[in-house]
Motif scaffolding. Structure first.
Motif, mmCIF file in Angstrom:
data_model
loop_
_atom_site.group_PDB
_atom_site.id
_atom_site.type_symbol
_atom_site.label_atom_id
_atom_site.label_comp_id
_atom_site.label_asym_id
_atom_site.label_seq_id
_atom_site.Cartn_x
_atom_site.Cartn_y
_atom_site.Cartn_z
ATOM 1 N N TYR A 119 5.809 -6.600 4.371
ATOM 2 C CA TYR A 119 6.183 -5.350 3.715
ATOM 3 C C TYR A 119 7.342 -4.668 4.439
ATOM 4 O O TYR A 119 7.447 -4.714 5.665
ATOM 5 C CB TYR A 119 4.999 -4.384 3.694
ATOM 6 C CG TYR A 119 4.186 -4.439 2.428
ATOM 7 C CD1 TYR A 119 4.412 -3.531 1.409
ATOM 8 C CD2 TYR A 119 3.206 -5.404 2.246
ATOM 9 C CE1 TYR A 119 3.661 -3.565 0.244
ATOM 10 C CE2 TYR A 119 2.455 -5.457 1.080
ATOM 11 C CZ TYR A 119 2.701 -4.526 0.086
ATOM 12 O OH TYR A 119 1.965 -4.567 -1.064
ATOM 13 N N ASP A 120 8.189 -4.009 3.668
ATOM 14 C CA ASP A 120 9.173 -3.072 4.207
ATOM 15 C C ASP A 120 8.515 -1.695 4.102
ATOM 16 O O ASP A 120 8.413 -1.121 3.015
ATOM 17 C CB ASP A 120 10.462 -3.123 3.378
ATOM 18 C CG ASP A 120 11.553 -2.214 3.936
ATOM 19 O OD1 ASP A 120 11.211 -1.098 4.400
ATOM 20 O OD2 ASP A 120 12.729 -2.597 3.899
ATOM 21 N N SER A 121 8.045 -1.173 5.221
ATOM 22 C CA SER A 121 7.249 0.057 5.198
ATOM 23 C C SER A 121 8.028 1.240 4.626
ATOM 24 O O SER A 121 7.455 2.102 3.948
ATOM 25 C CB SER A 121 6.743 0.398 6.606
ATOM 26 O OG SER A 121 7.822 0.525 7.509
ATOM 27 N N ASN A 122 9.344 1.297 4.893
ATOM 28 C CA ASN A 122 10.151 2.402 4.364
ATOM 29 C C ASN A 122 10.242 2.338 2.845
ATOM 30 O O ASN A 122 10.091 3.355 2.149
ATOM 31 C CB ASN A 122 11.554 2.388 4.972
ATOM 32 C CG ASN A 122 11.546 2.756 6.442
ATOM 33 O OD1 ASN A 122 10.712 3.533 6.893
ATOM 34 N ND2 ASN A 122 12.479 2.202 7.202
ATOM 35 N N GLU A 123 10.499 1.134 2.320
ATOM 36 C CA GLU A 123 10.588 0.974 0.864
ATOM 37 C C GLU A 123 9.223 1.204 0.216
ATOM 38 O O GLU A 123 9.129 1.777 -0.875
ATOM 39 C CB GLU A 123 11.107 -0.428 0.523
ATOM 40 C CG GLU A 123 12.568 -0.646 0.859
ATOM 41 C CD GLU A 123 13.495 0.237 0.036
ATOM 42 O OE1 GLU A 123 13.142 0.582 -1.107
ATOM 43 O OE2 GLU A 123 14.577 0.606 0.552
ATOM 44 N N GLU A 178 8.792 -7.142 -5.719
ATOM 45 C CA GLU A 178 9.011 -8.218 -4.751
ATOM 46 C C GLU A 178 10.498 -8.269 -4.399
ATOM 47 O O GLU A 178 11.362 -8.026 -5.237
ATOM 48 C CB GLU A 178 8.558 -9.557 -5.332
ATOM 49 C CG GLU A 178 8.592 -10.692 -4.332
ATOM 50 C CD GLU A 178 8.062 -12.004 -4.878
ATOM 51 O OE1 GLU A 178 8.001 -12.982 -4.110
ATOM 52 O OE2 GLU A 178 7.718 -12.052 -6.088
ATOM 53 N N HIS A 179 10.796 -8.592 -3.132
ATOM 54 C CA HIS A 179 12.151 -8.660 -2.579
ATOM 55 C C HIS A 179 12.752 -7.276 -2.319
ATOM 56 O O HIS A 179 13.840 -7.172 -1.773
ATOM 57 C CB HIS A 179 13.104 -9.469 -3.465
ATOM 58 C CG HIS A 179 12.596 -10.842 -3.795
ATOM 59 N ND1 HIS A 179 12.273 -11.768 -2.814
ATOM 60 C CD2 HIS A 179 12.327 -11.428 -4.990
ATOM 61 C CE1 HIS A 179 11.841 -12.873 -3.391
ATOM 62 N NE2 HIS A 179 11.846 -12.689 -4.709
ATOM 63 N N GLN A 180 12.044 -6.226 -2.724
ATOM 64 C CA GLN A 180 12.489 -4.878 -2.380
ATOM 65 C C GLN A 180 11.459 -4.207 -1.478
ATOM 66 O O GLN A 180 11.792 -3.746 -0.386
ATOM 67 C CB GLN A 180 12.695 -4.031 -3.627
ATOM 68 C CG GLN A 180 13.109 -2.585 -3.325
ATOM 69 C CD GLN A 180 13.248 -1.754 -4.583
ATOM 70 O OE1 GLN A 180 13.342 -2.269 -5.693
ATOM 71 N NE2 GLN A 180 13.247 -0.437 -4.437
#
Length: 561
Positions: A439-443, A426-428
């Motif tokens: 969501y951060d799709s790259n991460e 979470e948070h990343q």
């Protein structure tokens, strides 16, 4: 005397840590101590008192700074390159060695299966030092045999082949886990359903921790929507309409380039990626199906012969992109299907929608693929092959010295570690925005490798799974399509009494049948060969097997009442 007071506190330090922890700051400390000795013992009595006091203060400051630096370096050393074993550093620290399948996941640069944030997270939370080994995917099952033959075998191994698990149980190579689960596996007992435990229970004892598939269905039919539009065709819903579209995609120049260079459909060898087509004939490969209240083996039914004949007719008319020219891996097959940009239909996994999009973007391919429902057969049949509840088996060799640690590890993953290992940090990787998960799709893509750990104790948690893929709207829609018509085999056991002594012959016969179906589809063997297979299956006890399967079915149905 004063010099002794200054120097003495530092002596024990040199006996507390190994030699490799002495850094350049040690020299500064030692040098400073020597200066203090000289000054305080009168070695520098010619220096004025006020200057001498300043030097003492300066040396003391140097000692404090250097000591702080030294201790920081020591702590870093202990965390990252400490030569001592975990037991020497912390007597309560535990360890476990595991052999797992990479499932073709890859790691970001600088990381591997033993050095990444998600493994460190598990180790920190469980206080278990985990040593991971990942043999090659292509030779994985053979590698398990080698690992088990070692004088000191790993503490846990994973297989996704039921045969491997049951053979090891029969040979007496695995440890029963009932007592360990009772002592250390409360969450495993809580979240794993009894039906899953039944698959790993042999003669009343549990010999593996089962891991489940996240969904109950997998395959959907993908079709080129832009080609349908170019030819003014509706989305097909029946097997006859599917055949019509396949023919049109091959013969009517759907890409409008003026060349006869397209194919209507493709699939893989051994009937892979044909489940929705077979379902239109009322069968799924190697399934037991219910007919008039009795179970029958699909592989010998007239519907299976009709399905193979249908595929053979498509191939004979050259409507099928040759599938034997591809690598046997699904990844390579999908790559050719999408990147070659000359096929209009195929059956694939519900999550392939994302891979299709990525392949098109990376290779400059413009196409509009949509997923459609399984087609309806001429007699109203419609199905896809359901994924089994149990996907894999995590077992412990009887000679393992860390059996309890294995159960503790899996017990952590199934509950406390579930959200993090499923969804990422979470948070990343993701964060909450009100009630919405963003969501951060790259991460997320960089951290996909976490799946090799989460699957070690996977359970069907629909709410969490859909939360994880919710940002992929098309994948969620495809999942619902895949599950809508998914059917399981009605027979749930691994073997019947007659299957057991004949299992090697039956397994080989099943492999030979897949080769035969490929030959029949390619026109290399006559359809009459199907009847020969049926007779051979019955010669291996097929009729008695059918009787035993139906006895189990009647008993199981009575117990559920």
């Amino acid at each position: 005397m004063n010099a002794f007071i200054y120097v003495t506190p530092y002596f024990p330090i040199y006996f507390m840590f190994p030699l490799k922890s002495i850094y350049y700051s040690d020299i500064v400390i030692i040098d400073s101590i020597i200066w203090i000795n000289l000054l305080l013992l009168g070695g520098a009595s010619h220096i004025k008192k006020e200057h001498r006091n300043k030097l003492i203060v300066l040396s003391s400051i140097i000692i404090l700074v250097a000591s702080a630096t030294w201790f920081a370096r020591i702590l870093f050393d202990l965390r990252n390159t400490n030569p001592l074993t975990p037991q020497e550093v912390n007597p309560k620290h535990q360890s476990a060695s595991i052999v797992i399948n990479s499932l073709n996941f890859t790691f970001p640069e600088g990381m591997d299966e033993n050095n990444n944030p998600y493994l460190h997270y598990i180790e920190d939370k469980t206080n278990i030092d985990i040593r991971v080994k990942m043999p090659s995917v292509t030779t994985y099952e053979d590698s398990l045999k080698v690992e088990l033959s070692n004088a000191t075998p790993p503490d846990m191994l994973t297989t996704y082949e039921p045969k491997t698990f049951y053979d090891l149980v029969e040979r007496g190579e695995l440890a029963p886990l009932d007592e360990l689960i009772a002592s250390y596996g409360a969450d495993l007992q809580k979240y794993i359903p009894e039906e899953a435990w039944d698959t790993v229970r042999v003669n009343g004892h549990i010999y593996a921790i089962p891991t489940s598939n996240e969904a109950s269905g997998e395959e959907v039919i993908y079709v080129r929507k832009d080609w349908l539009d170019n030819l003014n065709l509706d989305i097909p819903t029946t097997i006859d309409e599917i055949e019509h579209v396949i023919r049109a995609f091959t013969k009517e120049d759907p890409d409008r380039n003026g060349y006869a260079d397209t194919y209507g459909v493709t699939w893989m060898q051994h009937l892979n990626q044909t489940s929705p087509l077979l379902g239109a004939f009322g069968v799924q490969f190697d399934h037991w199906v219910k007919i008039d209240g009795q179970l029958a083996y699909a592989n010998i039914l007239p519907g299976m012969k009709e399905a193979v004949s249908f595929l053979a007719a498509l191939n004979k008319e050259k409507l099928v992109k040759p599938f034997l020219s591809f690598s046997s891996t699904k990844k390579d097959w999908l790559h050719h299907t999408i990147v070659d940009n000359n096929v209009g239909m195929f059956s694939g996994s519900y999550y392939h929608q994302t891979l299709i999009h990525d392949l098109q973007r990376e290779n400059g391919v413009e196409a509009e693929w949509i997923a459609i429902d399984a087609p309806i057969g001429k007699n109203g049949e419609r199905s896809t092959k359901a994924l089994p509840l149990v996907k894999g088996y995590h077992f412990v060799p009887k000679n393992s010295t860390n059996k309890a640690e294995v159960i503790k590890l899996l017990n952590f993953i199934v509950e406390e570690g579930r959200e993090t290992l499923d969804m990422g940090f979470e948070h990343q990787v993701w964060h909450r925005q009100g009630e919405k998960i963003v969501y951060d799709s790259n991460e997320d893509k960089k951290a996909e490798y976490r799946g090799i750990y989460s699957i070690l104790a996977n359970v069907q948690n629909r709410e969490l799974y859909e939360a994880r893929i919710k940002h992929k709207k098309a994948v969620v829609e495809n999942l619902h399509k895949a599950e809508r018509f998914a059917v399981e085999s009605e027979f749930k056991l691994y073997q019947t009494p007659t299957m057991h002594p004949q299992h090697k012959q039956l397994e080989q016969q099943l492999k030979d049948l897949l080769d035969l179906f490929d030959e029949m589809i390619n026109g290399q063997s006559s359809m009459d060969e199907f009847d020969r297979y049926v007779n051979e299956w019955k010669a291996l006890g097929g009729d008695q097997i059918t009787k035993e399967v139906n006895e189990w079915y009647a008993s199981n149905r009575a117990n559920k009442k």
